[in-house]
Motif scaffolding. Structure first.
Motif, mmCIF file in Angstrom:
data_model
loop_
_atom_site.group_PDB
_atom_site.id
_atom_site.type_symbol
_atom_site.label_atom_id
_atom_site.label_comp_id
_atom_site.label_asym_id
_atom_site.label_seq_id
_atom_site.Cartn_x
_atom_site.Cartn_y
_atom_site.Cartn_z
ATOM 1 N N ALA A 90 -42.641 -127.248 -89.954
ATOM 2 C CA ALA A 90 -43.380 -128.401 -89.449
ATOM 3 C C ALA A 90 -43.573 -128.386 -87.942
ATOM 4 O O ALA A 90 -44.297 -129.221 -87.404
ATOM 5 C CB ALA A 90 -42.674 -129.698 -89.860
ATOM 6 N N SER A 91 -42.954 -127.436 -87.229
ATOM 7 C CA SER A 91 -43.201 -127.327 -85.799
ATOM 8 C C SER A 91 -44.651 -126.953 -85.531
ATOM 9 O O SER A 91 -45.230 -127.352 -84.515
ATOM 10 C CB SER A 91 -42.274 -126.272 -85.170
ATOM 11 N N CYS A 92 -45.243 -126.169 -86.423
ATOM 12 C CA CYS A 92 -46.651 -125.780 -86.302
ATOM 13 C C CYS A 92 -47.533 -126.517 -87.305
ATOM 14 O O CYS A 92 -48.657 -126.900 -86.976
ATOM 15 C CB CYS A 92 -46.803 -124.281 -86.496
ATOM 16 N N HIS A 93 -47.017 -126.688 -88.528
ATOM 17 C CA HIS A 93 -47.757 -127.403 -89.584
ATOM 18 C C HIS A 93 -47.266 -128.854 -89.555
ATOM 19 O O HIS A 93 -46.422 -129.252 -90.357
ATOM 20 C CB HIS A 93 -47.497 -126.751 -90.936
ATOM 21 N N GLU A 94 -47.811 -129.641 -88.651
ATOM 22 C CA GLU A 94 -47.198 -130.928 -88.319
ATOM 23 C C GLU A 94 -47.330 -131.980 -89.421
ATOM 24 O O GLU A 94 -48.104 -131.834 -90.368
ATOM 25 C CB GLU A 94 -47.805 -131.454 -87.014
ATOM 26 N N ALA A 95 -46.547 -133.046 -89.235
ATOM 27 C CA ALA A 95 -46.524 -134.189 -90.157
ATOM 28 C C ALA A 95 -46.208 -133.742 -91.581
ATOM 29 O O ALA A 95 -46.809 -134.201 -92.550
ATOM 30 C CB ALA A 95 -47.835 -134.968 -90.109
ATOM 31 N N GLY A 96 -45.257 -132.831 -91.704
ATOM 32 C CA GLY A 96 -44.879 -132.364 -93.026
ATOM 33 C C GLY A 96 -45.931 -131.517 -93.708
ATOM 34 O O GLY A 96 -45.878 -131.300 -94.912
#
Length: 274
Positions: A90-96
């Motif tokens: 989720a650091s790159c693919h945000e909001a889960g």
């Protein structure tokens, strides 16, 4: 003198409030130990065009989905043997994994199998997950038949379920930026002003809320985010997290070039097939 001191205290207090707000946002979307998956799905409804499904399945599938959410959002906590970096998916693919223009997971299963130019062959969704572990997480692959791998796949498939009446998902990949010439020197000054408050002057972040951007605990030089154009597109639309929209495309390119120039772990070529 008293007036100057009072003004300094006011400014310091305002800055503190800004960063407390940033921390609250980070906790809300990343820390699944603090908040349950049910809390997240409820709080996400009505705030994005694409919403998580209304219910987590019952039984073993539901347990797997919940495990996948934890792995996705706190990767180093739940898969420490496979993630050297202090980053989560989720650091790159945000909001889960549902944030538009943050390389979201919504609809991704339907794209596989696909040809991967970097790997030089057709890959599956599981292969793509492995790629993230050995590059972005600077770690080692999961066993293809492991509970961890199945849970991440189940979580992504669960996020991608269509629902009648739901607004079609918009925001695949990253925003499209014109190709610009980056200035890492200018990027350093922008980083200090706009990014260091969360990620640190040394780029090491404040795990688990704010991931390291360089150094031994960051992504390696084989990761997608190591590339300046991709990182610039991510930065321009998504950062700073609590002040989105303040950076121009040129600003984002400059910051990305500065981060790129800092030391990163070396990619393990033993995993070049991913």
């Amino acid at each position: 003198m008293r007036s100057s001191t009072k003004w300094t205290m006011v400014v310091a207090g305002a800055v503190a409030l800004v960063y407390l707000g940033a921390i609250a946002v980070g906790l809300r979307v990343r820390n699944f130990s603090a908040f349950s998956l049910d809390y997240w799905t409820a709080s996400a409804k009505g705030k994005m065009a694409w919403q998580p499904p209304r219910e987590v399945p019952e039984g073993t599938l539901g347990e797997s989905v919940r495990r996948g959410a934890r792995l996705f959002n706190e990767t180093q906590v739940y898969a420490p043997d496979h993630a050297k970096a202090k980053l989560s998916c989720a650091s790159c693919h945000e909001a889960g994994g549902i944030q538009p223009y943050a390389s979201p997971m919504v609809g991704v299963p339907a794209l596989f199998p696909m040809f991967n130019a970097r790997a030089g062959h057709v890959i599956s969704l599981k292969d793509r997950i492995q790629e993230c572990f050995v590059r972005s997480e600077n770690g080692t692959p999961l066993a293809y038949d492991s509970a961890e791998m199945e849970s991440i796949v189940n979580y992504i498939q669960w996020l991608s379920q269509p629902e009648p009446g739901r607004t079609p998902f918009v925001g695949r990949g990253f925003v499209k930026l014109a190709e610009l010439t980056p200035d890492p020197v200018r990027g350093e000054s922008i980083y200090k002003a706009q990014c260091s408050g969360c990620h640190g002057a040394d780029g090491r972040g404040r795990a688990p809320l704010f991931p390291p951007l360089w150094g031994p605990e960051s992504f390696n030089d084989g990761a997608g985010m190591y590339g300046v154009p991709k990182m610039a597109a991510f930065i321009q639309h998504n950062m700073p997290q609590n002040r989105k929209g303040v950076l121009s495309a040129q600003d984002a390119y400059d910051v990305a070039a500065f981060v790129h120039a800092q030391p990163h772990p070396e990619f393990n070529v033993a995993y070049k097939n991913f």
